[in-house]
Every structure is written in structure tokens, then in C-alpha cells.
Design an enzyme around this catalytic site. Structure first.
Site, mmCIF file in Angstrom:
data_model
loop_
_atom_site.group_PDB
_atom_site.id
_atom_site.type_symbol
_atom_site.label_atom_id
_atom_site.label_comp_id
_atom_site.label_asym_id
_atom_site.label_seq_id
_atom_site.Cartn_x
_atom_site.Cartn_y
_atom_site.Cartn_z
ATOM 1 N N CYS A 68 37.074 52.761 52.100
ATOM 2 C CA CYS A 68 38.065 53.837 51.271
ATOM 3 C C CYS A 68 38.419 53.849 49.733
ATOM 4 O O CYS A 68 37.790 55.108 49.480
ATOM 5 C CB CYS A 68 39.392 53.524 51.798
ATOM 6 S SG CYS A 68 39.583 53.627 53.652
ATOM 7 N N CYS A 122 40.837 50.329 54.029
ATOM 8 C CA CYS A 122 40.448 48.695 52.974
ATOM 9 C C CYS A 122 38.791 49.503 51.380
ATOM 10 O O CYS A 122 39.012 50.701 51.117
ATOM 11 C CB CYS A 122 38.488 48.576 54.155
ATOM 12 S SG CYS A 122 37.925 49.852 54.683
ATOM 13 N N ASP A 159 47.520 27.185 16.347
ATOM 14 C CA ASP A 159 48.128 27.659 14.701
ATOM 15 C C ASP A 159 49.241 26.328 14.659
ATOM 16 O O ASP A 159 49.965 26.243 15.141
ATOM 17 C CB ASP A 159 48.446 29.231 14.243
ATOM 18 C CG ASP A 159 49.035 29.329 13.537
ATOM 19 O OD1 ASP A 159 48.524 29.262 12.026
ATOM 20 O OD2 ASP A 159 50.083 29.588 13.169
#
Length: 782
Positions: A34, A31, A449
Site C-alpha cells: 500500500c 501493508c 574534542d
């Protein structure tokens, strides 16, 4: 040289040593708590900064150059997990999540097979006490033991490992709940009275007498099921990365000095070595074709549906496929320097990066588990001290432990980013960090551009006309003027310059160009050099025709070419205009479609170009950009940054799309920079997002994907926080049975995973350059 300034990001001081970046693959995490624990452990080391991602199971560590990888891995192991160096170049081609899913599936099958009879018998014996027989408790224990001990073993192991290192995690809650339910059941079966009766069916079902074997088994089943589907979903989400990694061939046939060949692992290929590519084989590395001719399928990298024919002198990209013919390629970039490896690295880094919201979620998860343990104990004590029997007190405490697991909270953001970056890779969109997703959601203006972005960047010379009165003497006559102009332009990398050189090659083949000296380039104006004793300049009329003019027929040509959206340039010899060149750069087939789709979604589109207003107006009309309000013409490269800043100063959230070296400062100055994949390395380095396909509708996909990702993350967080806020009080109040709690907890994680997987359907706009998209669903905008 123009300095690239980034208005959005702070930069380090000049001379600051760059930290050594190490990626570790961490196993054993269950999880987000951890991941937070591993991160804290690593950050306690001197001169170490670490970020751990639970979804990708990766620790990204910045440390001093002398830091030992073994020492970092040892520190992770001290926290109760395993770590090993991760390949920083190419993502692992294997599928760890699929392997995890297979292992979980075996335990899940056994758990389900035994849970069904345990649950049925428990209900039967509770509702119909007369059905009980001598030793019925022991039968339930025998059936439940394999589930509680073997099927739930990964949770018990992770719990014990964390406790040994003084930490807690989701497994602590689950394991404690399972063990508590099982231990209470064993205690009850040893002390219960077989003649106990129930007050009703509902009481019997919810309390299941005083045995909780079916609760322990049910929690195990639901947790395993949730983790199994989660692992399957992660495997699906990582499919794009594995597909990219699989594009690198394992072996390559290299040419030896004696003319023979030898097959070696691709990882041993060196720059300068020559290797062969046969029909159906993938190109092993970026390189230059030195012999042979073949059609090359570049669809995976550029989206081009038709194979591109390459010949000696052409460049090829690693990972592309030769559809026919034979090639001898000289490697120019290998390993981590190839374009494919760079794209994979971008996706990987984007998945590892954490935003402020993710760091907050991690901190909450880290302290959440200990708080829940306290709440569970407190819940049991309060119920017991207020006169409730021990059975109900234990039931409510177990429900709190199970319902509060913060899985959904830990998965809410990384799961969405994992799916989004993988989907982006499939669409040819590579994001350089999660910050780009945050910025993209608020973009309301896109600045394009012109040359190489809205146009193909492959201009062609429509005419080359020399002034009738030109006389360059014996050193430079009219016949040699094109050669002189091409020689000067050959020293420049501008697309117009390349068009002039290509025109010369079409007419004169491999005839060498004249030698030049004293080359000089004027940004945004042109180039010049000395050729056979004459000063030859090629550039704009504003630069070379000051105080002078071309003959009327040349001026008419200039006006005509400009009205077509082309560029008219002048050749001057010793300061006198002597020739005109008309260059036409066609707009991309997808330009008009991209502008139309952006405008339909409320995005303001603008064009920025160094061309004169006549040329700019013609192209704007072709692609659908309003003239003159949304076109800024005659902008020198050095002024592009100021123009972008000025647009932003009006309150616009601007994205800049470009490809050239002179676009890099503007890309960095915009709120969001997008570089087309065919552009220069400098532009790609300055951009936040790289679009590798020659299809501008991918810009629409990029912004749509970012917005969809933002909505998904917000939805995941609302659910994850809301679920725990609402569920814990319900469990504490005794309204949730542990079985229902475990089912709800598993569902919350699956909701986050499923919601994130919806991002795999985003994008894939039809366009003239993409007639048959892999996925026709259009990205949604909000």
C-alpha cells in the site's frame, strides 16, 4: 569563516531552490505494498519526490514551493487512501495505534467467540457423520457469516478499494482467501451428499469434508489477532514520541502591557512575549528569565538528576518543569524553533527516512502480491488438471494466498527504526537519519574534542597574577587590568573567555566593563581590542610571548596549571606580556567511564585539542586515553578537519564527538559526527547524532543502540525473506492447510514486531552522572 565541508554527503549547487517539504498522514494502508502504491502515485506528479513509510503511516513529500497540499491529498485519495496534512512541528500527542487496537479487539472477540463453535462443529460433523442433522450446514453458515462479513470487513473494504484503483495489497490476498473459502463452502453445502463418509480422522480434520467455514473464520481470527498485537506493539514503540510531545503545555499565561495576565494557547505565543511559570508548571517555550528564581527540572532534556536553579539572565528550555519558585520568562524561540520541537522533528525525520535496503523491500512488496495471485491460481489449476479433486485444488490455492502475505517484509526495517529512534529519544540520543545507524555499526575509532566535550566546558579562573613591573599609566593601571581583559574576552564566546568574565563579575558584581574598539579574534590563539587607548590582547603564550617571557614565578604558575590539565593564558598590553591567568576546566564526571566502556568494546579512543602537550597529557591521564599515541595536541581549529581526514585515511572508521563552532567542520568530515546537546547550534547542525544529556556514556549508548538496530534489521529481513521463500513452495505442494498458513503468516509479523521491540531494552549505562538509570540493562555489541 571556516567552510563546513562534508566528505560523506553530496551537496546541492549553490542557488538551487530548496523544495517545499510537506508531511501527510496517510490512513487505510495495510501493508508495505500500500505504501509503495501511494509513493508511486505521488511521484508521478511533476516536480514531486515522495517517500511513504508504512510503519509511521506518513508520506514525506518534497515539491515545488507552489505545490498545493490539497492536490497532494487528492492524489493519495485517488490511490484509494485518505490523507491529511501532518503537523510538521510537534508529533501528535494522540495514539492512533491504540485506537486501532481497540477497534480490532472488538472484531477479534466476536470472531474468536464464533470461530470456536464453528471449528468444533465442523470437526464433529466430519469425524462423526452420524452426528449430522438436517440443516447442519445452515447452522455453520449462520455462525460463520458474522465473522466472514463483519469481522473481516476491513480487509474486504481495503481489497475492494484497491481493486477499484487497479492495485493489490496484502488485504487482496487475505480477502480473496476468505471469500474463496466461504464461496466454495456455500457451493459445497448446496451440492453435497449428507451421507458422504471419510477415509480417516486425519483426512477428516485436514479436509473438513468440503466445507471451509472454519478456514474462513480461522484465517479471519489469526489475521485480526496479528494486526491487533501489531497495533499494540506500534503504540508501545511510539510511547517515547508521545512523551516528548506531551512535554509541551497546552496553555501559557502571558503578561500584558498593563501588568495583567491572560491565558492563551501555547501555539499563539510570540517571540518577545513574556510569560509566567509557576511551581509544577512546564516552561512553554525557550526563553530568557527576566524576573524570579526557581529550580528547573531538566532531566527530560539533559538527564541532569537534580533541578538547576535559574535566575534573571539565565536561559530556560521549553518542556522543562519548574519545581519551585516563580519565573517571568521572555520567549526567544517558539513553535517549531524551540529545542524540544527540534528534537521531536529529528526523531520524526529519522523514522521517515528510507535506506537502500528499505527501498528494495518496498519494491519487492509492490510486485509480490500480483505474483502471488498468479501462483495461487496456477497452483489450483495444476492440482486440478493432474487429477486431484476440486476440493484439494481449492485448498492448496487458498493456502498459497494466505501464507504469502508480505506483512513481515514490510515491517522488517521501519518497525526496527521506529523502536530504535524512540528508545534513542528516551536515552537522550537524537539521530538525524537512518544513515547514521548504518555508519555507527562500523565505527572503530572515537575522537573526542577536549574543551566542552571531555571537560565540563565551564572553566574557572584559579589565579590572575599581574607582573610587578606593570605600569599602564592613568589610562590602565593594575587594578583595571582584569576589567580590561574581561572586556576583551566578553566579545568572544570561547569557554575560557567566559571564565574570565565570570571571575570579573564575582569580584565586581554589575560594574560595567570598559568599552572596547577594534576587536579582533585569531582562531585558536586569542583575542585583542583597544581599551582606553591601549592595545589589550588575551591569548596563548605561543602567540603573545614571542621573543619575550614572563617572570620565573609566572612561568612556574603556567607549568603547574598545565600539569593539572588547565590552561594558562597571557594578557599583553601594547605587545608586552603583563599578566598570567590560570584557568581550570574539570573533566566531566562521566568522561573516564565513557572512555573505559568504549575501550572495553574494542573502540579506539583519541583526543583532539588545541592545548599544548603538557595540558593535553594531564587530561588524557585523568580520562584514560593513552599518551602520546592517542592524543593530538596543539591543533588549530582550521586543522581539525585535516586531522580527522588523516585518521580516516589510515582505514579507521572514525566518529567525532564535539560541541563548539570550531568542531563543526570536523564533525562533518568524520564518518559519524556526534554533538553534545550543550554545544552550539552550528555543531549540532553538522552532526549526525545529537546527545542532549551532559553524560558522555550516552555516546556508548548511541553506538550500542546503532549496532543493536543493525542486528535487529538483519534478523528481521532474514526471517521475512526466508519465511516467504520457504512457505510458498510448501503451500503449493499441498503440505499446508489454510488454517496453519494463516497462523504462520500472523506469527511471522509478530516475530518481526517482537524482535524489534527488544530494542527498547538497549542502553542505560550506569555512570557517575547517572547513578540510577531508568533501565540498567547494558547495550550489547556485536
Amino acid at each position: 569563516m571556516t567552510e563546513v565541508v562534508d566528505d560523506r554527503r553530496g551537496g546541492g549547487a549553490v542557488g538551487t531552490p530548496v523544495p517545499h517539504r510537506v508531511e501527510l498522514s496517510v490512513t487505510g494502508m495495510s501493508c508495505a505494498a500500500c505504501a509503495a502504491r501511494v509513493e508511486r502515485r505521488l511521484n508521478k506528479l511533476p516536480e514531486v519526490s515522495a517517500s511513504v513509510n508504512y510503519a509511521t503511516r506518513t508520506a514525506v513529500v518534497s515539491a515545488s514551493p507552489g505545490a498545493s497540499v490539497d492536490a497532494l491529498c487528492a492524489e493519495v485519495e485517488k490511490a484509494g487512501y485518505a490523507a491529511s496534512p501532518k503537523d510538521p512541528v510537534v508529533a501528535e500527542a494522540g495514539d492512533e495505534d491504540a485506537d486501532t487496537a481497540r477497534l480490532l479487539f472488538r472484531r477479534l472477540i466476536v470472531a474468536v467467540a464464533l470461530f470456536i463453535p464453528v471449528a468444533d462443529l465442523s470437526i464433529l460433523f466430519s469425524v462423526m457423520p452420524s452426528a449430522r442433522f438436517t440443516g447442519w450446514q445452515w447452522l455453520l453458515l449462520v455462525l460463520a457469516a458474522p465473522v466472514v462479513l463483519w469481522c473481516a470487513y476491513p480487509m474486504h473494504r481495503a481489497c475492494w478499494r484497491g481493486l477499484r484503483h487497479g492495485s493489490t495489497s496484502m488485504d487482496t490476498l487475505v480477502s480473496t482467501g476468505i471469500i474463496t473459502a466461504s464461496a466454495w463452502s456455500v457451493y459445497s453445502m448446496l451440492t453435497m451428499d449428507d451421507q458422504r463418509t471419510t477415509t480417516g480422522v486425519w483426512d477428516a480434520v485436514t479436509n473438513v469434508d468440503t466445507l471451509y467455514f472454519e478456514v474462513a473464520c480461522g484465517v479471519t481470527v489469526f489475521i485480526l489477532a496479528g494486526r491487533y498485537f501489531e497495533a499494540r506493539a506500534k503504540s508501545t514503540a511510539g510511547r517515547a514520541m508521545r512523551s516528548l510531545a506531551g512535554m509541551v503545555p497546552g496553555e501559557v499565561e502571558v503578561l500584558l502591557r498593563d501588568g495583567g495576565t491572560m491565558t492563551i494557547p501555547t501555539g499563539e505565543l510570540k517571540v518577545g512575549q513574556r510569560f509566567t511559570v509557576r511551581p509544577g508548571q512546564r516552561v512553554a517555550a525557550d526563553g530568557r528569565v527576566v524576573d524570579g528564581s526557581a529550580g528547573v527540572d531538566t532531566s527530560a532534556m539533559t538527564g541532569e538528576s537534580r533541578p538547576v536553579t535559574v535566575r534573571p539572565g539565565d536561559r530556560v528550555t521549553g518542556g522543562t518543569v519548574a519545581t519551585d519558585g516563580w519565573l517571568l520568562v521572555e520567549a526567544t524561540d517558539v513553535g517549531e524553533d524551540t529545542r524540544l520541537a527540534g528534537m521531536i522533528r529529528l526523531v520524526d525525520e529519522a523514522q521517515q527516512e528510507k535506506g537502500s535496503t528499505q527501498r528494495l523491500a518496498d519494491r519487492i512488496s509492490a510486485v509480490f502480491v500480483p505474483c502471488v495471485m498468479v501462483l495461487a491460481v496456477g497452483t489450483g489449476l495444476v492440482w486440478f488438471l493432474t487429477g486431484t479433486d476440486a476440493t484439494e485444488a481449492v485448498t492448496n490455492a487458498i493456502a498459497v494466498l494466505i501464507i504469502a502475505c508480505p506483512c513481515a517484509l514490510g515491517l522488517a526495517i521501519p518497525m526496527a527504526l521506529m523502536v530504535a529512534t524512540g528508545r534513542g529519544a528516551e536515552l537522550g540520543i537524537f539521530v538525524k537519519g537512518t544513515g547514521a545507524f548504518d555508519v555507527s555499526r562500523s565505527v572503530d575509532t572515537v575522537i573526542f574534542d577536549k574543551t566542552g566535550t571531555l571537560t565540563t566546558g565551564q572553566p574557572t579562573v584559579e589565579f590572575f597574577r599581574v607582573v610587578d613591573s606593570f605600569d599602564g599609566g592613568e589610562e590602565l593601571d593594575g587594578t583595571d587590568l582584569l576589567a580590561a581583559a574581561a572586556a576583551v574576552e566578553d566579545a568572544s564566546g570561547h569557554p575560557v573567555s567566559r571564565a574570565v568574565v565570570r571571575r570579573y563579575r564575582e569580584l565586581h558584581g554589575d560594574t560595567p566593563l570598559p568599552e572596547i574598539t577594534e576587536f579582533h579574534a585569531s582562531h585558536g590563539q586569542g583575542v585583542g581590542a583597544t581599551v582606553n587607548g591601549h592595545r589589550v590582547q588575551v591569548g596563548s603564550t605561543a602567540w603573545l610571548c614571542t621573543g619575550q617571557s614572563l617572570p620565573p614565578d609566572h612561568l612556574a604558575d603556567a607549568e603547574r596549571i598545565r600539569r593539572q590539565g588547565g590552561t594558562f593564558i597571557v594578557v599583553a598590553v601594547d605587545g608586552r606580556p603583563v599578566a598570567g591567568i590560570g584557568v581550570v576546566d574539570e573533566p566531566r564526571a562521566s568522561a573516564a567511564s565513557a572512555v573505559e566502556q568504549l575501550q572495553a568494546r574494542g573502540i579506539h579512543c583519541m583526543m583532539l585539542t588545541g592545548d599544548d602537550p603538557v595540558t593535553a597529557r594531564a587530561l588524557a591521564a585523568q580520562v584514560g586515553i593513552d599518551w602520546p599515541d592517542d592524543v593530538i595536541a596543539g591543533v588549530l581549529p582550521a586543522d581539525k578537519v585535516g586531522t580527522v581526514r588523516r585518521i580516516r585515511s589510515t582505514g579507521a572508521r572514525a566518529a567525532m564527538v564535539g560541541d563548539g563552532v570550531n568542531d563543526a567542520p570536523a564533525l562533518a568530515a568524520a564518518d559519524l559526527g556526534l554533538a553534545v546537546g550543550t554545544g552550539t547550534d552550528v555543531a549540532q547542525d553538522a552532526a549526525d547524532i545529537i546527545v542532549v544529556r551532559d553524560d558522555l556514556t550516552t555516546v556508548v549508548d548511541a553506538l550500542g543502540l546503532a549496532r543493536a538496530t543493525g542486528r535487529t534489521i538483519r534478523g528481521n529481513l532474514v526471517w521475512a525473506f526466508g519465511y516467504n521463500v520457504a512457505a510458498i513452495p510448501l503451500a503449493m505442494s499441498g503440505l499446508l492447510n489454510p488454517l496453519v498458513a494463516s497462523l504462520a503468516m500472523a506469527f511471522s509479523s509478530l516475530f518481526v514486531v517482537g524482535n524489534s521491540l527488544r530494542l527498547r531494552r538497549v542502553g542505560g549505562h550506569p555512570s557517575p552522572e547517572r547513578p540510577s538509570p531508568e533501565n540498567p540493562e547494558v547495550a550489547t555489541w556485536g
